[in-house]
Scaffold this motif. Structure first.
Motif, PDB file in Angstrom:
ATOM      1  N   ALA B 232     -74.563 -35.428 -51.947  1.00 25.90           N
ATOM      2  CA  ALA B 232     -75.305 -35.247 -50.417  1.00 25.90           C
ATOM      3  C   ALA B 232     -76.018 -36.332 -50.353  1.00 25.90           C
ATOM      4  O   ALA B 232     -76.570 -36.624 -49.031  1.00 25.90           O
ATOM      5  CB  ALA B 232     -76.024 -33.999 -50.697  1.00 25.90           C
ATOM      6  N   ARG B 233     -76.505 -37.018 -51.513  1.00 20.61           N
ATOM      7  CA  ARG B 233     -77.456 -37.962 -51.375  1.00 20.61           C
ATOM      8  C   ARG B 233     -77.046 -39.427 -50.888  1.00 20.61           C
ATOM      9  O   ARG B 233     -77.459 -40.283 -50.313  1.00 20.61           O
ATOM     10  CB  ARG B 233     -78.112 -38.334 -52.628  1.00 20.61           C
ATOM     11  CG  ARG B 233     -78.635 -37.104 -53.135  1.00 20.61           C
ATOM     12  CD  ARG B 233     -80.128 -37.317 -53.807  1.00 20.61           C
ATOM     13  NE  ARG B 233     -80.539 -35.981 -54.337  1.00 20.61           N
ATOM     14  CZ  ARG B 233     -81.236 -35.322 -53.877  1.00 20.61           C
ATOM     15  NH1 ARG B 233     -82.141 -35.940 -52.777  1.00 20.61           N
ATOM     16  NH2 ARG B 233     -81.847 -34.218 -54.423  1.00 20.61           N
ATOM     17  N   MET B 234     -75.352 -39.554 -51.019  1.00 22.30           N
ATOM     18  CA  MET B 234     -74.733 -40.639 -50.865  1.00 22.30           C
ATOM     19  C   MET B 234     -74.892 -40.803 -49.288  1.00 22.30           C
ATOM     20  O   MET B 234     -74.641 -40.344 -48.215  1.00 22.30           O
ATOM     21  CB  MET B 234     -73.304 -40.498 -50.923  1.00 22.30           C
ATOM     22  CG  MET B 234     -73.205 -40.609 -52.619  1.00 22.30           C
ATOM     23  SD  MET B 234     -71.601 -39.780 -53.064  1.00 22.30           S
ATOM     24  CE  MET B 234     -70.441 -41.164 -52.585  1.00 22.30           C
ATOM     25  N   LEU B 235     -75.350 -42.346 -49.088  1.00 18.79           N
ATOM     26  CA  LEU B 235     -75.410 -42.758 -47.656  1.00 18.79           C
ATOM     27  C   LEU B 235     -76.825 -42.264 -46.877  1.00 18.79           C
ATOM     28  O   LEU B 235     -77.006 -42.541 -45.734  1.00 18.79           O
ATOM     29  CB  LEU B 235     -74.301 -42.735 -46.788  1.00 18.79           C
ATOM     30  CG  LEU B 235     -73.063 -43.492 -47.505  1.00 18.79           C
ATOM     31  CD1 LEU B 235     -71.885 -43.590 -46.525  1.00 18.79           C
ATOM     32  CD2 LEU B 235     -73.596 -44.986 -47.794  1.00 18.79           C
ATOM     33  N   ASN B 236     -77.117 -41.194 -47.155  1.00 16.95           N
ATOM     34  CA  ASN B 236     -78.207 -40.553 -46.472  1.00 16.95           C
ATOM     35  C   ASN B 236     -79.514 -40.936 -46.924  1.00 16.95           C
ATOM     36  O   ASN B 236     -80.554 -40.493 -46.260  1.00 16.95           O
ATOM     37  CB  ASN B 236     -77.979 -38.897 -46.956  1.00 16.95           C
ATOM     38  CG  ASN B 236     -76.830 -38.246 -46.139  1.00 16.95           C
ATOM     39  OD1 ASN B 236     -76.194 -38.875 -44.986  1.00 16.95           O
ATOM     40  ND2 ASN B 236     -76.230 -37.312 -46.453  1.00 16.95           N
ATOM     41  N   GLU B 237     -79.655 -41.290 -48.072  1.00 13.64           N
ATOM     42  CA  GLU B 237     -81.147 -41.666 -48.338  1.00 13.64           C
ATOM     43  C   GLU B 237     -81.320 -43.018 -49.100  1.00 13.64           C
ATOM     44  O   GLU B 237     -80.229 -43.619 -49.562  1.00 13.64           O
ATOM     45  CB  GLU B 237     -81.484 -40.778 -49.609  1.00 13.64           C
ATOM     46  CG  GLU B 237     -81.926 -39.317 -49.072  1.00 13.64           C
ATOM     47  CD  GLU B 237     -82.422 -38.381 -50.137  1.00 13.64           C
ATOM     48  OE1 GLU B 237     -83.640 -38.571 -50.345  1.00 13.64           O
ATOM     49  OE2 GLU B 237     -81.887 -37.425 -50.531  1.00 13.64           O
ATOM     50  N   THR B 238     -82.469 -43.740 -49.078  1.00 12.62           N
ATOM     51  CA  THR B 238     -82.462 -44.901 -49.432  1.00 12.62           C
ATOM     52  C   THR B 238     -83.698 -44.466 -50.572  1.00 12.62           C
ATOM     53  O   THR B 238     -84.403 -43.631 -50.579  1.00 12.62           O
ATOM     54  CB  THR B 238     -83.003 -45.949 -48.545  1.00 12.62           C
ATOM     55  OG1 THR B 238     -84.540 -45.741 -48.095  1.00 12.62           O
ATOM     56  CG2 THR B 238     -82.222 -46.194 -47.337  1.00 12.62           C
ATOM     57  N   ILE B 239     -83.866 -45.707 -51.501  1.00  9.73           N
ATOM     58  CA  ILE B 239     -84.988 -45.621 -52.413  1.00  9.73           C
ATOM     59  C   ILE B 239     -86.252 -45.615 -51.781  1.00  9.73           C
ATOM     60  O   ILE B 239     -87.313 -44.889 -52.051  1.00  9.73           O
ATOM     61  CB  ILE B 239     -84.796 -46.657 -53.592  1.00  9.73           C
ATOM     62  CG1 ILE B 239     -85.774 -46.342 -54.586  1.00  9.73           C
ATOM     63  CG2 ILE B 239     -84.997 -48.057 -52.981  1.00  9.73           C
ATOM     64  CD1 ILE B 239     -85.456 -47.046 -55.907  1.00  9.73           C
ATOM     65  N   GLY B 255     -88.019 -50.405 -55.818  1.00 17.06           N
ATOM     66  CA  GLY B 255     -86.989 -50.587 -54.884  1.00 17.06           C
ATOM     67  C   GLY B 255     -86.960 -52.143 -54.558  1.00 17.06           C
ATOM     68  O   GLY B 255     -85.903 -52.666 -54.643  1.00 17.06           O
ATOM     69  N   ARG B 256     -87.964 -52.597 -54.139  1.00 19.16           N
ATOM     70  CA  ARG B 256     -88.249 -53.982 -53.972  1.00 19.16           C
ATOM     71  C   ARG B 256     -87.653 -55.083 -54.856  1.00 19.16           C
ATOM     72  O   ARG B 256     -86.669 -56.018 -54.521  1.00 19.16           O
ATOM     73  CB  ARG B 256     -89.444 -54.580 -53.534  1.00 19.16           C
ATOM     74  CG  ARG B 256     -90.014 -54.140 -52.181  1.00 19.16           C
ATOM     75  CD  ARG B 256     -91.281 -54.742 -51.618  1.00 19.16           C
ATOM     76  NE  ARG B 256     -91.993 -53.889 -50.600  1.00 19.16           N
ATOM     77  CZ  ARG B 256     -93.057 -53.312 -50.676  1.00 19.16           C
ATOM     78  NH1 ARG B 256     -93.733 -53.351 -51.730  1.00 19.16           N
ATOM     79  NH2 ARG B 256     -93.398 -52.639 -49.663  1.00 19.16           N
ATOM     80  N   ARG B 257     -87.921 -54.723 -56.008  1.00 15.52           N
ATOM     81  CA  ARG B 257     -87.442 -55.645 -57.110  1.00 15.52           C
ATOM     82  C   ARG B 257     -85.900 -55.242 -57.226  1.00 15.52           C
ATOM     83  O   ARG B 257     -85.190 -56.383 -57.549  1.00 15.52           O
ATOM     84  CB  ARG B 257     -88.004 -55.160 -58.569  1.00 15.52           C
ATOM     85  CG  ARG B 257     -89.185 -55.640 -58.854  1.00 15.52           C
ATOM     86  CD  ARG B 257     -89.694 -55.511 -60.071  1.00 15.52           C
ATOM     87  NE  ARG B 257     -91.066 -55.648 -60.472  1.00 15.52           N
ATOM     88  CZ  ARG B 257     -91.836 -54.879 -61.160  1.00 15.52           C
ATOM     89  NH1 ARG B 257     -91.272 -54.026 -61.969  1.00 15.52           N
ATOM     90  NH2 ARG B 257     -92.939 -55.042 -61.190  1.00 15.52           N
ATOM     91  N   MET B 258     -85.377 -54.089 -56.975  1.00 17.12           N
ATOM     92  CA  MET B 258     -83.950 -53.984 -57.000  1.00 17.12           C
ATOM     93  C   MET B 258     -83.234 -54.697 -55.937  1.00 17.12           C
ATOM     94  O   MET B 258     -82.317 -55.510 -56.416  1.00 17.12           O
ATOM     95  CB  MET B 258     -83.734 -52.553 -56.732  1.00 17.12           C
ATOM     96  CG  MET B 258     -84.033 -51.553 -58.141  1.00 17.12           C
ATOM     97  SD  MET B 258     -83.825 -49.933 -57.415  1.00 17.12           S
ATOM     98  CE  MET B 258     -83.557 -49.114 -59.185  1.00 17.12           C
ATOM     99  N   ILE B 259     -83.466 -54.739 -54.623  1.00 16.87           N
ATOM    100  CA  ILE B 259     -82.893 -55.367 -53.900  1.00 16.87           C
ATOM    101  C   ILE B 259     -83.301 -56.868 -53.782  1.00 16.87           C
ATOM    102  O   ILE B 259     -82.472 -57.605 -53.022  1.00 16.87           O
ATOM    103  CB  ILE B 259     -83.238 -54.753 -52.309  1.00 16.87           C
ATOM    104  CG1 ILE B 259     -84.824 -55.136 -52.129  1.00 16.87           C
ATOM    105  CG2 ILE B 259     -83.043 -53.474 -52.275  1.00 16.87           C
ATOM    106  CD1 ILE B 259     -85.011 -54.776 -50.525  1.00 16.87           C
ATOM    107  N   ARG B 260     -84.332 -57.455 -54.435  1.00 17.64           N
ATOM    108  CA  ARG B 260     -84.424 -58.844 -54.893  1.00 17.64           C
ATOM    109  C   ARG B 260     -83.231 -59.437 -55.884  1.00 17.64           C
ATOM    110  O   ARG B 260     -83.394 -60.467 -56.304  1.00 17.64           O
ATOM    111  CB  ARG B 260     -85.767 -58.883 -55.232  1.00 17.64           C
ATOM    112  CG  ARG B 260     -86.798 -59.191 -54.098  1.00 17.64           C
ATOM    113  CD  ARG B 260     -87.847 -60.134 -54.595  1.00 17.64           C
ATOM    114  NE  ARG B 260     -88.613 -59.490 -55.676  1.00 17.64           N
ATOM    115  CZ  ARG B 260     -89.756 -58.843 -55.362  1.00 17.64           C
ATOM    116  NH1 ARG B 260     -90.001 -58.523 -54.248  1.00 17.64           N
ATOM    117  NH2 ARG B 260     -90.467 -58.337 -56.529  1.00 17.64           N
TER     118      ARG B 260
END
Lengths: 110, 642
Positions: B232-239, B255-260
């Motif tokens: 249910a969380r897939m595509l529906n939520e972001t960190i 989250g910022r570190r992850m996307i960096r």
């Protein structure tokens, strides 16, 4: 009281100085008994330095002289003057003790 | 409240507290270090796990990228006809099972006229490959998958999306731009895309199992949840949406570190709010992030178990320590307590109290032995004190007895003899502390004769008192009518001198006064000469030769003297306690002073006796009298007028 001995030709000269009273009588008695036990039965007791004698002193004087006599010895008294002589005369002891003016006189009479 | 009052309690408190402190410190350090080690190991294994997963994903994505790039380069290499393009697309889908569909979308302007669009799309439909024209269904140049790589001028993966169209699966697309010409002439001709279904990716990531409930999930470039065990969380939520909802800046930073595209190990609270650790690592080709979740409870379960076990052992050890300490302290303090009790008993005078055994070689034993020695010494000391005291009491008792004997043998002055007019008489005695042996006596031998006796026994104390009693008895027994004083003393002397080993003797003045004629017949056996006081004349010594004391030698022939007393004449008898009294300078009272002092007296015999005694006592004031002071005064008054 102070007691000193010296030997003069087989005679013991006992010089008694000070007071011979109830306090010191026992010392005199002990001393004379010791002399008797040693066999020194011929004594000249020099009282020239004796200042006082009480009845207790007279008693030991008498007792010692008697013991010496019983053992076959002899006791003579020399230098008895003043107070001491007064007491000895008053009590009549001069009639039973041999009194001499000096030690030499006493020794000479032995 | 249990206050640490006893040594045992204090010892236990200190020992157990210190040990517990050290133990807690050690346990804390061990626990902390264990957690750190476990954490480091977890991070290490997470890194390996993540790397392996990333490689697998990268392998798939790399193949797709290679195919798509190849297609784009083919299109750039020359003019390719429509039929040839379609064959290329179909073959790409056919030969790459990962690729769900592929399209070549041409730049509208490139094809020669405005609004001219061409975008053939080949895709899997069941077991077959179907085709369609995208330009017929949508305005593709406006879509992200076309726009973004076109503007960036490089290959670009799309955000994952859910294909609402034919496949109904999670998809992502790789878009690669292709060009014509080169250098200045280089123009964009279109975009080649390849769609891949992400269901395999979901499976791959889901297959990552950590511990019991640990799992992995995938985030997109924007932080969107691509795969997650909870579908249910897939595509529906972001960190970031979760961080927003929780208002958690740390999570936002994570989250910022992850996307960096960084990787690391960080604390993490799962969507279900389970405290966990998170390892994250990038998937470089897509810019996605793989995250692996370790629930803390499971990660540190072994450490927790170990800590609990060690704590339990520690508590058991502390209890044991407390027990042993209590035992030792008791064994130490028991003798002390017993000593305290013994001391209390001894302070009450019970010396027979049992003392704790002083066998132990330690300090308590030494104390016990010292205490025992002290008790013995104390007991001995007290025994000696009692002995000394009783000896002193005995001496005082003897003195009292001697004094009582002395007093009991003296004639009572009041009432005096049956009143006789012929004479008056008084006597007094001041006794020394140690009985001096003085005594006096006077009695009527017959109606006309009075016997006067004054005596001084040689020696002091009980022997003197007893000897005095004997002498007095003998004197009285031998004082018979018709005997002279000399005869009486001669008989008494014989009695005493016999068996007189102690050479005891007594000075005696004995006088027999004829109450009618006033004749005094007397004998002085070694006694102080009496003072004769003729009425109206100066005092003088009673004449008479001194004779030997009584008891010194047997068979003494005493002789008597005699004088005649006139009416009013007095005779004073005394002992050497008078003449030998000394003042503070040691001077004797003396016979001359006696004669002077009695010359001035002229009262009654009683008064004059008292006056003389007072005179002697004031002379000797401040000294302890060494001998009894005895005075007897007799006045002859003569026979009454008949």
């Amino acid at each position: 009281m102070n007691i000193q001995f010296r030997d003069s030709a087989g005679v013991t000269v006992v010089a008694v100085a000070g007071k011979l009273d109830a306090l010191t009588a026992a010392d005199y008695e002990t001393t004379m008994k010791a002399l008797l036990a040693d066999g020194k039965t011929r004594c000249v007791v020099d009282f020239s330095e004796l200042t006082y004698i009480s009845s207790a002193g007279l008693r030991v004087l008498l007792a010692a002289a008697k013991s010496t006599k019983a053992a076959g010895g002899e006791t003579r008294f020399a230098g008895v003057t003043g107070n001491v002589l007064a007491v000895i005369e008053m009590t009549g002891f001069n009639s039973i003790l041999s009194l001499h003016d000096s030690v030499d006189a006493a020794l000479g009479a032995m | 409240m249990l206050l640490a009052k006893t040594i045992a309690a204090r010892l236990i408190l200190v020992t157990v507290l210190c040990t517990a402190l050290v133990f807690a410190l050690v346990l804390g350090v061990v626990d902390y270090r264990s957690q750190a080690i476990v954490e480091a190991e977890a991070a290490q294994s997470a890194r390996h796990l993540a790397q392996a997963s990333v490689y697998r994903v990268e392998a798939v994505l790399g193949a797709v990228t290679k195919t798509t790039e190849g297609l784009a380069r083919t299109l750039e290499s020359g003019e390719i006809g429509d039929q040839e393009l379609r064959t290329l697309l179909r073959r790409s889908v056919e030969s790459n099972p990962e690729i769900f569909g592929a399209a070549a979308a041409f730049e509208p302007a490139e094809l020669g006229g405005p609004e001219r669009r061409y975008a053939p799309y080949y895709f899997r439909s069941g077991d077959k490959i179907s085709s369609m024209q995208l330009d017929e269904t949508e305005n593709y140049p406006l879509h992200d998958w076309y726009q973004i790589p076109r503007e960036l001028g490089r290959a670009q993966w799309s955000e994952p999306y859910y294909d609402e169209g034919g496949s109904k699966t999670l998809m992502a697309s790789l878009s690669v731009p292709f060009y014509s010409g080169s250098g200045e002439q280089r123009r964009i001709r279109g975009i080649v895309t390849a769609d891949i279904a992400l269901d395999w990716l979901t499976k791959t990531v889901d297959a990552i199992k950590v511990l019991d409930t640990g799992y992995a999930f995938l985030l997109s470039r924007n932080g969107t949840v691509i795969t997650h065990p909870d579908a249910a969380r897939m595509l529906n939520e972001t960190i970031f949406s979760v961080a927003e909802a929780r208002d958690d800046p740390a999570m936002r930073e994570l989250g910022r570190r992850m996307i960096r595209g960084e990787s690391g190990f960080a604390p993490y609270l799962t969507f279900k709010e389970v405290k966990s650790r998170l390892y994250y690592a990038p998937i470089p080709s897509t810019g996605w992030t793989l995250a692996i979740v370790f629930p803390e409870a499971e990660l540190f379960a072994d450490v927790r178990t170990l800590t609990l076990t060690v704590t339990a052992m520690g508590i058991a050890g502390l209890l044991l320590l407390a027990g042993i300490t209590l035992r030792i302290a008791r064994s130490l303090t028991r003798p002390l307590g017993e000593l305290a009790a013994a001391t209390a008993a001894i302070s009450e005078g019970r010396f027979d109290v049992r003392l704790p055994s002083g066998n132990a070689q330690d300090e308590v034993g030494a104390l016990s032995r010292a205490f025992r020695a002290m008790t013995i010494a104390l007991r001995e000391h007290i025994r000696r004190l009692v002995e000394t005291t009783s000896a002193k009491e005995r001496i005082e008792g003897e003195l009292r007895v001697a004094h009582d004997i002395q007093m009991s043998i003296l004639p009572k002055m009041l009432p005096l003899l049956p009143q006789r007019a012929e004479f008056d008489l008084h006597a007094a005695m001041v006794t020394a502390k140690e009985v001096g042996g003085d005594f006096y006596d006077f009695f009527e031998i017959d109606d006309n004769h009075l016997c006067l006796v004054i005596a001084d026994v040689a020696g002091k104390g009980v022997p003197a008192a007893l000897f005095m009693a004997v002498t007095k008895t003998l004197l009285k027994a031998n004082a018979k009518a018709g005997r002279s004083a000399a005869e009486i003393l001669g008989k008494v002397n014989d009695e005493i001198a016999r068996d007189n080993e102690q050479s005891m003797f007594v000075t005696v003045f004995c006088g027999i006064l004829n109450l009618k004629s006033g004749e005094l017949v007397y004998t002085n056996a070694g006694h102080n000469p009496p003072v004769l006081m003729r009425r109206g004349a100066a005092p003088e010594w009673l004449p008479g030769k001194p004779q030997l004391v009584v008891g010194a030698m047997p068979a003494i022939g005493y002789c008597s003297s005699s004088i005649v007393l006139e009416r009013g004449d007095r005779l004073m008898l005394y002992t050497d306690g008078v003449t030998e009294a000394v003042d503070l300078d040691g001077t004797f009272y003396g016979e001359q002073r006696l004669l002077q002092d009695v010359a001035h007296t002229s009262g009654s015999v009683r008064d004059d006796v008292a006056a003389l005694i007072t005179a002697v006592e004031s002379f000797a004031a401040g000294t302890e009298p060494a001998d009894d002071i005895t005075v007897m005064l007799v006045e002859f008054r003569g026979p009454g007028l008949e």
